[in-house]
Design a protein around this motif. Structure first.
Motif, short mmCIF file in Angstrom:
data_model
loop_
_atom_site.label_atom_id
_atom_site.label_comp_id
_atom_site.label_asym_id
_atom_site.label_seq_id
_atom_site.Cartn_x
_atom_site.Cartn_y
_atom_site.Cartn_z
N LEU A 158 0.82 -1.21 0.00
CA LEU A 158 0.00 0.00 0.00
C LEU A 158 0.85 1.26 0.00
N ILE A 159 1.88 1.29 0.84
CA ILE A 159 2.64 2.53 1.05
C ILE A 159 3.45 2.92 -0.18
N GLY A 160 4.01 1.94 -0.90
CA GLY A 160 4.76 2.26 -2.11
C GLY A 160 3.91 3.03 -3.12
N PRO A 161 2.78 2.46 -3.54
CA PRO A 161 1.89 3.20 -4.45
C PRO A 161 1.36 4.50 -3.84
N TYR A 162 1.03 4.47 -2.55
CA TYR A 162 0.50 5.67 -1.89
C TYR A 162 1.48 6.83 -2.01
N GLU A 163 2.75 6.57 -1.78
CA GLU A 163 3.77 7.62 -1.88
C GLU A 163 3.81 8.22 -3.28
N VAL A 164 3.73 7.36 -4.30
CA VAL A 164 3.75 7.84 -5.68
C VAL A 164 2.47 8.61 -5.99
N PHE A 165 1.34 8.04 -5.65
CA PHE A 165 0.05 8.67 -6.00
C PHE A 165 -0.11 10.03 -5.33
#
Length: 240
Positions: free
Chosen positions: A17-24
């Protein structure tokens, strides 16, 4: 404004979750929500609490639905409120996406019928039972469905989606800003490269959990068959 929703559920793998969240969150003109059935803190796989920002029943329409993975996927495979939400949100979204074993929840919702998709290597073959075409790749894009491989693939997937939404220049700027410059100390990140005995050890440690997952996944697949599934281009809205 692009509305991106990531499903936040108990026992998920945080990096999914956190990887995509940081990008988004670095995308211009985007709103990013963590979505669950309540706004109470959710306890993730290793005990870290995260707080949802939006309830499932508050979601009218998402531009992007993203479902992460983890051991918490297994009990949700036949959880009707969660599967119904994924099906509804996925039917309306411009992009239906997942990281790691989150793809199994997309499949249980009938959203991968006839689609190429990927997931964590230990669960890849399970996709076939849900009507998908298992594809061993880091990122798989089929129509409006984009799936990422295991855990760390979430960052790659998110940058790829950022380019689809805002163009390559924006995606590259985000990559530079987060200094995403992978240079792992070992080349053991995929069973095609890891030592055979290491792969066997990991499979053995995960055997019981994978057996439980396979049993519940079979129930989910049987449910799809009994209801006629969710045919592509019909009630899923997956016509791209």
């Amino acid at each position: 404004m692009t509305h991106i929703g990531l499903l936040l559920f108990p026992q998920l793998t945080v990096l999914d979750l956190i990887g995509p969240y940081e990008v988004f969150c670095r995308l211009p003109d985007a709103r990013v929500d963590l979505i669950w059935h309540s706004l109470d803190p959710v306890i993730t796989e290793h005990g870290l609490p995260l707080t949802p920002t939006l309830r499932c029943d508050e979601v009218a329409k998402l531009d992007v639905l993203c479902v992460p993975g983890g051991y918490g996927v297994t009990p949700l495979l036949n959880d009707r409120p969660t599967i119904d939400f994924i099906r509804r949100a996925g039917a309306q979204a411009s992009y239906v996406t997942s990281v790691c074993s989150g793809a199994l929840l997309l499949g249980a919702a009938g959203l991968l019928q006839g689609r190429r998709a990927t997931t964590h290597w230990m669960s890849l073959a399970m996709l076939r039972e849900l009507g998908a075409v298992p594809t061993d790749a880091r990122i798989v894009h089929d129509g409006k469905v984009i799936t990422g491989g295991g855990v760390t693939a979430g960052i790659d997937f998110a940058l790829y989606l950022a380019a689809q939404l805002r163009g390559q220049d924006v995606a590259e700027s985000i990559q530079l800003a987060i200094e995403y410059n992978p240079d792992p100390p070992f080349d053991a990140g995929h069973p095609s490269r890891a030592r055979t005995e290491l792969v066997a050890q990991l499979r053995h440690r995960a055997r019981d959990a994978q057996t439980r997952r396979a049993a519940l996944l079979s129930q989910a697949a049987q449910g799809l068959l009994q209801t006629g599934g969710m045919r592509v281009g019909a009630t899923t809205g997956l016509t791209s």
